[in-house]
Design a protein around this motif. Structure first.
Motif, mmCIF file in Angstrom:
data_model
loop_
_atom_site.group_PDB
_atom_site.id
_atom_site.type_symbol
_atom_site.label_atom_id
_atom_site.label_comp_id
_atom_site.label_asym_id
_atom_site.label_seq_id
_atom_site.Cartn_x
_atom_site.Cartn_y
_atom_site.Cartn_z
ATOM 1 N N UNK A 1 -81.105 3.531 20.069
ATOM 2 C CA UNK A 1 -80.008 4.094 19.292
ATOM 3 C C UNK A 1 -80.162 3.642 17.840
ATOM 4 N N UNK A 2 -79.657 4.425 16.879
ATOM 5 C CA UNK A 2 -79.807 4.055 15.461
ATOM 6 C C UNK A 2 -79.059 2.770 15.129
ATOM 7 N N UNK A 3 -79.596 2.037 14.150
ATOM 8 C CA UNK A 3 -78.968 0.788 13.702
ATOM 9 C C UNK A 3 -77.717 1.121 12.900
ATOM 10 N N UNK A 4 -76.565 0.642 13.352
ATOM 11 C CA UNK A 4 -75.305 0.865 12.635
ATOM 12 C C UNK A 4 -74.737 -0.433 12.094
ATOM 13 N N UNK A 5 -75.618 -1.422 11.898
ATOM 14 C CA UNK A 5 -75.188 -2.622 11.193
ATOM 15 C C UNK A 5 -74.821 -2.273 9.756
ATOM 16 N N UNK A 6 -73.994 -3.094 9.118
ATOM 17 C CA UNK A 6 -73.492 -2.775 7.775
ATOM 18 C C UNK A 6 -74.635 -2.540 6.782
ATOM 19 N N UNK A 7 -75.613 -3.455 6.759
ATOM 20 C CA UNK A 7 -76.707 -3.326 5.788
ATOM 21 C C UNK A 7 -77.514 -2.057 6.029
ATOM 22 N N UNK A 8 -77.758 -1.739 7.315
ATOM 23 C CA UNK A 8 -78.538 -0.536 7.629
ATOM 24 C C UNK A 8 -77.784 0.720 7.223
ATOM 25 N N UNK A 9 -76.482 0.746 7.459
ATOM 26 C CA UNK A 9 -75.686 1.915 7.068
ATOM 27 C C UNK A 9 -75.669 2.079 5.552
ATOM 28 N N UNK A 10 -75.511 0.978 4.820
ATOM 29 C CA UNK A 10 -75.477 1.052 3.351
ATOM 30 C C UNK A 10 -76.818 1.511 2.795
ATOM 31 N N UNK A 11 -77.902 1.103 3.448
ATOM 32 C CA UNK A 11 -79.235 1.466 2.954
ATOM 33 C C UNK A 11 -79.561 2.928 3.216
ATOM 34 N N UNK A 12 -78.873 3.567 4.158
ATOM 35 C CA UNK A 12 -79.217 4.952 4.526
ATOM 36 C C UNK A 12 -78.060 5.921 4.278
ATOM 37 N N UNK A 13 -77.213 5.634 3.294
ATOM 38 C CA UNK A 13 -76.059 6.496 3.015
ATOM 39 C C UNK A 13 -76.472 7.942 2.766
ATOM 40 N N UNK A 14 -77.574 8.123 2.022
ATOM 41 C CA UNK A 14 -78.009 9.492 1.702
ATOM 42 C C UNK A 14 -78.251 10.319 2.959
ATOM 43 N N UNK A 15 -78.758 9.685 4.018
ATOM 44 C CA UNK A 15 -79.146 10.423 5.208
ATOM 45 C C UNK A 15 -77.951 10.782 6.095
ATOM 46 N N UNK A 16 -77.033 9.834 6.311
ATOM 47 C CA UNK A 16 -75.993 10.091 7.306
ATOM 48 C C UNK A 16 -74.624 10.424 6.717
ATOM 49 N N UNK A 17 -74.345 9.922 5.487
ATOM 50 C CA UNK A 17 -72.997 10.115 4.944
ATOM 51 C C UNK A 17 -72.902 11.304 3.990
#
Length: 815
Positions: A657-673
């Motif tokens: 499953x994709x990493x949904x830790x805070x740092x991982x989410x912040x690093x990939x904002x362009x892709x998912x958000x």
């Protein structure tokens, strides 16, 4: 009869090494005689068929070395031995040994890649590690390897660790032990107070040394200013029969000669810069007074070029200086620091290539057609600093976008100026010569003077009139040097074409330093290169909308402006019309906490005009909002937080499953958000935004099925009601009314773990936390029932909860 110099014993071994391998590294301490005897020995041995070129780091040393060798041959400079320095040459058709300064050698190589007619190149005083010496050696090694296997290369040094240079060259090391007399060292008994002035403390120490010693005194000070101030303090305190001489690079050569020559009678005191450390012999010196400061070239972010900065002397430099007192007899050295402070001194000064401005080096390498990695450098240039230098050269038009030198860049490389100033001189012509000289020199006005650069130009143009009409005194010797340099530069410059103002010329040199005043009362500016600068509110230019900033204090956060000129927008458009254009910009405003879609007329980082971008596309706004998210932070709501916890739980168990830790989410904002930010423009919008759909979209259908099966989002109670499961703790957890669990005979679990169940009273208060419902019914329930029946008599509290029906209702009336 004069005893032979120590280098004499090493000459046979040196000549043999050069004969066999054509390369050598010579280590010899100051005073060994290497500068004057080695070139003559090469010439007399007939080892070199062509000319011998010897590199000296300073003009004075080059001229003095040439004169000394010519005198040895009974000739004058320009015959067998000559020299070439900036602005002066003494060479003829019969010259076999040329002593040149570093810039001259670089131009010789760039103009003739094969160095035709040159049989040997000698790098004297290589331990000083000047940038041009490092470059010259790298270029000569490539020439010798690719074009001229007959070229002899010799590196001579006083204090250098020779092994790395010798290894790089593939050369043997020859060592001369030298000859020196003992030097008695004296330190201060206690550190100087912070308020002490260097010049006054030095003058006091010189007077003490004069009283305690005999013979000539050599005083080391960092620069001309300190020398002049110390000279003024000493003259009234020295007795009759004592001659006092300043010695620094910018002096007239006849005055330099007087400082070097023996005193005809009485004692001599020489106030010198580091020019006297190694390559010059000053007669009759028995005493050294070391003020403990050195001036070095370092990249100055405030000036955007290399500047001379004053620093503590290093141990190696202090040793060199002290050795001057023991050249011909036992001597004494007085140090303006304590013995304890000496332990904190650095061992060696840094190589200039490590700390200086690399724009000139980048231009020379582009002209040569090589990258730094293509050449053998003792210390390779820092890649980041080198890349910055290349970007500046592209901005000046010296390099094209691919990094190749342009025709304009070739012209700049031929000028003895920083590329910024060369670009200005080449573009504006002779009218820019006074400004180019001024920007390359120290400020002739005191720090208290207004920042307006036109005041300095007035002083250079007419010193007498300036002195009559202005209140801030100008430094006379500096003005005179500026006037001489301006005349010299004017000769090299093309004829003036279009008349330009001083501000327009300055903007040519500093296209990245055009400043636009920010909104507000304080005179704060944003510069075209993106940095910030501030001006003193009391300065006459504080109200200017546009400035060209030519010098600051270098503060990386917001630099204080030290020199500038006001420029009009019309002048700016006239110079940089091709680089000024309308741009549509969506950006996050941290101050307003919202996205600002704007249409701006921009020059670099400057917005000369600013309008609302009314029809900004949603994607541009959403992209700008991403920066707002990075500013405001990612704070998931309850539902989103529970979803993230479920995903992370299964990831930890090895599920894909994709990493949904805070740092991982912040690093990939362009892709998912980004796809979900349509219509979100402000901090208030973000506060109301539900992250859950965007997070769910990160999972495929199969992954969602896996998640719901192994870590379901809800627990279904015996009443069929769905309660969210909290996965954020050590165990998944739920909370529900105790009566809703009546009839439950097994403990619920998810993801292979028992649920942590918090049982609530009818009022919603916790009454029991359990990981085993059946055990609770058998043990603690009786006590809970006894306590709760009295508090909540309207709610059912059966004796056997296993047999009771789950409920959220109170008892019917009358029961």
């Amino acid at each position: 009869m004069t005893a032979p110099l120590p280098i004499t014993d090493a000459l046979p071994q040196l000549l043999e090494a050069l004969k066999s391998s054509r390369r050598a590294v010579l280590q010899a301490p100051p005073g060994a005689g290497k500068t004057t005897l080695v070139p003559l020995a090469l010439l007399q041995a007939g080892l070199v068929p062509g000319r011998i070129v010897m590199l000296e780091p300073r003009r004075l040393a080059a001229r003095a070395a040439a004169e000394r060798m010519a005198q040895t041959l009974g000739e004058k400079p320009g015959q067998t031995v000559g020299y070439r320095v900036r602005g002066e040459a003494r060479c003829g058709p019969d010259t076999r040994i040329e002593v040149v300064t570093e810039g001259i050698l670089t131009r010789m190589i760039q103009n003739d890649a094969g160095l035709e007619g040159v049989g040997a190149v000698i790098f004297d005083e290589f331990h000083e590690r000047s940038l041009n010496a490092d470059l010259g050696l790298a270029l000569c090694l490539e020439i010798a390897g690719a074009l001229r296997d007959d070229l002899h290369l010799l590196v001579m040094s006083a204090t250098l660790d020779a092994a790395p240079v010798a290894q790089m060259m593939g050369a043997p090391i020859i060592t001369s032990q030298g000859r020196s007399h003992p030097v008695d060292l004296h330190w201060l008994p206690q550190p100087l107070p912070r308020t002490a002035r260097l010049e006054q403390a030095t003058a006091d120490l010189v007077v003490q040394a004069m009283a305690e010693t005999q013979g000539g005194v050599l005083v080391f000070l960092p620069g001309e200013g300190e020398i002049r101030r110390t000279e003024a303090l000493l003259r009234p305190r020295l007795g009759a029969g004592i001659s006092l001489h300043p010695l620094f690079g910018a002096m007239d050569f006849s005055a330099q000669r007087a400082a070097i020559a023996p005193a005809p009678q009485g004692r001599k005191v020489v106030l010198a810069t580091a020019i006297a450390e190694t390559s010059l012999t000053i007669e009759d010196i028995r005493v050294v007074v070391d003020a403990g400061r050195a001036r070095r070239a370092r990249f100055d972010p405030g000036a955007g070029m290399a500047r001379l900065v004053t620093e503590r002397v290093t141990k190696a430099e202090a040793t060199q200086r002290a050795g001057r007192a023991g050249r011909v007899a036992p001597g004494r050295c007085y140090r303006l620091w304590t013995r304890g402070e000496e332990g904190a001194l650095q061992a060696f000064p840094p190589a200039e290539i490590e700390v200086a401005d690399l724009a000139g080096l980048a231009l020379e390498l582009a002209l040569w057609g090589a990258a730094p990695g293509d050449l053998a450098f003792v210390s390779p240039p820092n890649p980041g600093a080198f890349a910055e230098a290349q970007e500046l050269l592209k901005l000046l038009g010296a390099l094209d976008r691919a990094g190749h030198i342009t025709a304009h860049g070739r012209r700049l490389a031929a000028l003895p100026l920083h590329p910024r100033l060369g670009h200005m001189l080449e573009t504006a012509g002779r009218q820019a010569a006074p400004l180019a000289a001024l920007l390359a020199e120290r400020d002739p006005l005191p720090r208290s003077a207004p920042v307006d650069l036109s005041l300095r130009l007035e002083a250079v143009a007419d010193p007498a009139r300036y002195a009559r009409t202005r209140t801030h005194p100008a430094h006379g010797p500096t003005l005179e040097r500026l006037r001489v340099e301006a005349k010299r530069l004017a000769k090299d410059a093309p004829k003036t074409q279009t008349p330009l103002s001083a501000a327009e010329m300055a903007a040519l040199a500093y296209p990245d330093r055009v400043g636009l005043r920010r909104k507000g009362d304080a005179p704060r500016y944003v510069l075209s290169g993106g940095k910030g600068a501030v001006l003193d509110q009391a300065d006459p230019l504080a109200g200017a909308r546009l400035l060209v900033v030519t010098d600051t204090d270098g503060d990386p956060r917001e630099a204080r402006i030290r020199q500038a000129l006001p420029i009009t927008e019309a002048e700016l458009r006239g110079l940089f019309g091709a680089q000024i254009a309308w741009e549509n910009i969506c950006e996050w405003s941290r101050r307003e906490r919202r996205v600002r879609p704007r249409k701006q007329l921009r020059f670099g980082a400057l917005a000369l005009e600013d309008q609302i971008w009314k029809d900004a596309p949603p994607n541009a706004i959403a992209t700008a909002m991403l920066e707002g998210v990075r500013d405001l932070g990612l704070v998931p709501g309850d539902a989103a937080g529970r979803f993230i916890a479920r995903v992370q739980l299964l990831r930890g168990a090895g599920q894909a499953l994709p990493d949904m830790g805070h740092d991982a989410l912040m690093a990939s904002l362009d892709a998912w958000l980004l796809p979900h930010l349509t219509g979100i423009k402000s901090a208030e919008d973000w506060k109301r935004f539900d992250l859950l759909p965007a997070l769910q979209a990160m999972l495929s259908w199969d992954q969602m099925q896996l998640l719901d099966r192994l870590a379901p989002g809800h627990f279904t109670t015996p009443l069929g009601r769905k309660i969210p499961i909290d996965y954020s703790g050590e165990n998944p957890a739920i909370a529900l009314r105790l009566q809703e669990m009546f009839g439950q005979t097994t403990h619920p679990s998810v993801a292979g773990q028992p649920l942590r169940v918090t049982l609530l009273s009818p009022a919603g208060r916790p009454v029991q936390v359990t990981m085993d419902i059946p055990a609770f019914w058998d043990s603690s329930y009786a006590d809970v029932r006894k306590d709760m029946r009295g508090r909540y008599p309207k709610h059912p509290w059966p004796e056997d909860p296993r047999q009771a029906d789950p409920t959220l209702r109170a008892k019917p009336r009358g029961t």
